[in-house]
Write a protein that holds these residues in place. Structure first.
Motif, PDB file in Angstrom:
ATOM      1  N   SER A 347       1.081  -1.052   0.175  1.00 52.09           N
ATOM      2  CA  SER A 347      -0.379   0.300  -0.102  1.00 52.09           C
ATOM      3  C   SER A 347       0.695   1.404   0.030  1.00 52.09           C
ATOM      4  CB  SER A 347      -1.275  -0.017   0.943  1.00 52.09           C
ATOM      5  OG  SER A 347      -0.546   0.081   2.153  1.00 52.09           O
ATOM      6  N   VAL A 351       1.355   0.803  -4.021  1.00 50.65           N
ATOM      7  CA  VAL A 351       0.203   1.930  -4.425  1.00 50.65           C
ATOM      8  C   VAL A 351       0.098   3.264  -4.821  1.00 50.65           C
ATOM      9  CG1 VAL A 351      -2.345   1.528  -4.255  1.00 50.65           C
ATOM     10  CG2 VAL A 351      -0.745  -0.679  -4.266  1.00 50.65           C
ATOM     11  N   ARG A 355      -0.107   5.053  -7.469  1.00 52.21           N
ATOM     12  CA  ARG A 355      -0.893   4.580  -8.193  1.00 52.21           C
ATOM     13  C   ARG A 355      -2.017   5.601  -7.380  1.00 52.21           C
ATOM     14  NH1 ARG A 355      -3.615   0.099 -10.715  1.00 52.21           N
ATOM     15  NH2 ARG A 355      -5.125   0.831 -10.599  1.00 52.21           N
ATOM     16  N   ARG A 358      -5.780   7.568  -4.218  1.00 51.72           N
ATOM     17  CA  ARG A 358      -7.013   6.673  -4.201  1.00 51.72           C
ATOM     18  C   ARG A 358      -7.325   5.103  -3.335  1.00 51.72           C
ATOM     19  NH1 ARG A 358     -10.117   4.761  -8.205  1.00 51.72           N
ATOM     20  NH2 ARG A 358     -12.923   4.224  -8.075  1.00 51.72           N
ATOM     21  N   ALA A 359      -7.048   4.524  -4.101  1.00 55.07           N
ATOM     22  CA  ALA A 359      -6.125   3.656  -3.671  1.00 55.07           C
ATOM     23  C   ALA A 359      -6.145   2.767  -2.409  1.00 55.07           C
ATOM     24  CB  ALA A 359      -5.611   2.088  -4.734  1.00 55.07           C
ATOM     25  N   SER A 363      -8.988   1.205   0.247  1.00 53.06           N
ATOM     26  CA  SER A 363      -8.600  -0.235   1.486  1.00 53.06           C
ATOM     27  C   SER A 363      -8.772   0.758   2.152  1.00 53.06           C
ATOM     28  CB  SER A 363      -7.123  -0.052   0.759  1.00 53.06           C
ATOM     29  OG  SER A 363      -6.748  -0.936   1.982  1.00 53.06           O
ATOM     30  N   ILE A 401      -6.746  -5.542  -1.057  1.00 52.19           N
ATOM     31  CA  ILE A 401      -6.481  -4.995  -1.471  1.00 52.19           C
ATOM     32  C   ILE A 401      -5.799  -3.429  -2.662  1.00 52.19           C
ATOM     33  CG2 ILE A 401      -7.794  -2.036  -2.291  1.00 52.19           C
ATOM     34  CD1 ILE A 401     -10.507  -4.126   0.427  1.00 52.19           C
ATOM     35  N   PRO A 402      -4.870  -3.422  -1.619  1.00 60.97           N
ATOM     36  CA  PRO A 402      -3.912  -2.685  -1.804  1.00 60.97           C
ATOM     37  C   PRO A 402      -2.947  -3.560  -3.426  1.00 60.97           C
ATOM     38  CG  PRO A 402      -4.124  -2.053   0.371  1.00 60.97           C
ATOM     39  CD  PRO A 402      -4.771  -3.532  -0.323  1.00 60.97           C
ATOM     40  N   TYR A 405      -4.680  -3.523  -6.425  1.00 62.54           N
ATOM     41  CA  TYR A 405      -4.768  -1.803  -7.119  1.00 62.54           C
ATOM     42  C   TYR A 405      -2.802  -2.199  -7.729  1.00 62.54           C
ATOM     43  CZ  TYR A 405      -9.439   0.238  -6.381  1.00 62.54           C
ATOM     44  OH  TYR A 405     -10.063   0.391  -6.269  1.00 62.54           O
TER      45      TYR A 405
END
Length: 480
Positions: A347, A351, A355, A358-359, A363, A401-402, A405
């Motif tokens: 994360s 991420v 990224r 947002r991700a 999360s 979740i991370p 993504y």
């Protein structure tokens, strides 16, 4: 910054980490034996409740203003202005939140423990926490000195003032006092160099609209992330499960000690993972990041299985027979170390860095929803064990979740076999310690030393090539 200054900062941060670990190792067992599980549960409940108000009062200022100061650290006027503006905002928020806390929280829970009245002080003292500014200015040597002084002072205070089960308030006020001393030492340092306004003048400082919008965005992320850890404690406190909450809090203390053992080294390794650029060949990038994640697992596995294997020895030895219920909880919480290590890597280092936020917000939001739902369902049924399961489910979601993504940055399939071998080495280590435990021919220190030796031996047999690569990785990161 010169290499000499970098070296000093690294040493200072390492010293603080070691001091924090040693302080927890000496102080908490002493306090736990005196105050008993129910009092520890009361303290944890109050801290969890007031932490939400402290988080709201922080308003994401440390993250936003810290970045501003780091970018303009050589400009005396800019740094002074930022410090004055955001100190004023913190104080304004603190006064409002104290009123809200006294109206909405204390009347409902103050009858459970008088600590709720005293905890109001925490909201005010936290407003003077400008440690983040010195971190942004990279004045780590001063911070290390201030932290050591405050921790030594607190240890002396605890040994002299906390002597009976009735000294709960004395303990609580001591924690507040010496944290405040640490904050004030940081304030004095900033005041000596920069033109920071104090008194009523600082309350007249204002921030502009664009700064406020940026603060709101960061604040939402900080609030969601900071809300997760306290939910099980709030649910257990609301249900008056203070004894079980004390057992859970004790297990969490030892869990964090284990986690922070690998933090300094993992930070060195993770710093290298930030260096790859978009033009780097995809396969090279895969190998680079997969290797970093595997290196972190190599550090996390022995700590995880070591806590599982030695929990039955560590808990009674350090905090006494009243806390035997914490043994199973520590075993249940230990796998979280692996989830924390991977989530920190996937994360924050991948991420969030490549990224955007947002991700990370998605999360953390899913993690908050998971911890609330699982706590409400499991804790009334399983009490502290339900809270431990809730933590595991929550951080499993926040880890998955991370990974989803950020999967374009790593594949992990190429190192699955090595991950399996690392886990097997940890299991063999754990089994060997259990065998020694059953035969009782070694004390705790001997069991730990033997377990580490077995882990390294099995790991070397299974992953000779990867062990060499890990050492090369670490040396390269250290040089950078």
């Amino acid at each position: 910054m010169s290499k000499k200054n970098i070296r000093i900062n690294v040493i200072a941060r390492s010293v603080v980490t070691i001091v924090e670990l040693l302080f927890s190792l000496f102080s908490f067992p002493y306090v736990a034996r005196i105050l008993a599980p129910e009092s520890i549960g009361h303290i944890d409940f109050v801290n969890a409740a007031v932490a939400y108000f402290i988080t709201i009062g922080s308003f994401g200022i440390a993250e936003y203003a810290g970045r501003e100061i780091a970018q303009h650290r050589d400009d005396l006027n800019v740094v002074s202005s930022v410090l004055s503006k955001f100190l004023g905002l913190r104080l304004k928020l603190a006064f409002v939140l104290i009123i809200v806390y006294l109206v909405l929280v204390v009347p409902f829970y103050g009858h459970s423990t008088p600590l709720f009245y005293w905890s109001t002080i925490l909201i005010l003292t936290s407003a003077f926490n400008l440690v983040w500014a010195l971190e942004a200015l990279e004045d780590f040597s001063y911070l290390a000195t201030a932290r050591i002084l405050s921790k030594v002072g607190l240890l002396v205070y605890l040994l002299t003032m906390v002597r009976t089960k009735e000294d709960v308030v004395t303990y609580f006020l001591g924690m507040i006092l010496f944290d405040f001393i640490y904050y004030i030492l940081a304030v004095f340092r900033l005041k000596a160099t920069y033109h920071v306004k104090f008194g009523l003048k600082v309350l007249r400082e204002k921030i502009d609209t664009s700064e406020f919008k940026n603060l709101i965005r960061i604040f939402m992320m900080v609030l969601i992330q900071g809300s997760i850890a306290g939910v099980p404690s709030l649910v257990m406190g609301h249900l008056h499960l203070f004894h079980d909450l004390g057992l859970l809090s004790t297990a969490m203390r030892f869990f964090w000690m284990g986690y922070y053992c690998i933090t300094p080294l993992s930070t060195v390794l993770l710093s290298r993972s930030m260096s790859f650029k978009s033009h780097v060949h995809k396969n090279e990038r895969f190998d680079h990041l997969d290797g970093a994640a595997l290196s972190l697992l190599t550090l996390g596995v022995p700590v995880t299985f070591g806590l599982i294997a030695t929990a039955a020895d560590v808990i009674p030895l350090l905090v006494g027979g009243e806390y035997t219920g914490s043994i199973l909880l520590l075993m249940m919480l230990s796998p979280l170390i692996l989830l924390f290590v991977l989530n920190n890597f996937w994360s924050m280092q991948v991420v969030f860095s490549h990224r955007g936020d947002r991700a990370l917000i998605i999360s953390n939001s899913c993690g908050l929803a998971t911890v609330i739902l699982s706590s409400v369902i499991l804790i009334p049924w399983l009490s502290a064990a339900g809270a431990a399961i809730s933590y595991f489910l929550t951080y499993a979601v926040m880890c998955a979740i991370p990974y989803f993504y950020g999967r374009e940055y790593y594949r992990m399939s190429g190192v699955l076999l090595d991950i399996g071998k690392t886990l097997i080495a940890g299991i063999v280590m754990c089994a060997a310690i259990y065998f020694v435990q059953a035969t009782s021919f070694a004390k705790l220190g001997g069991k730990i030393a033997m377990g580490v030796a077995i882990y390294l031996l099995v790991l070397f047999i299974f992953r000779h090539r990867m062990v060499v690569s890990f050492l090369d990785n670490f040396k390269s990161a250290k040089v950078q």
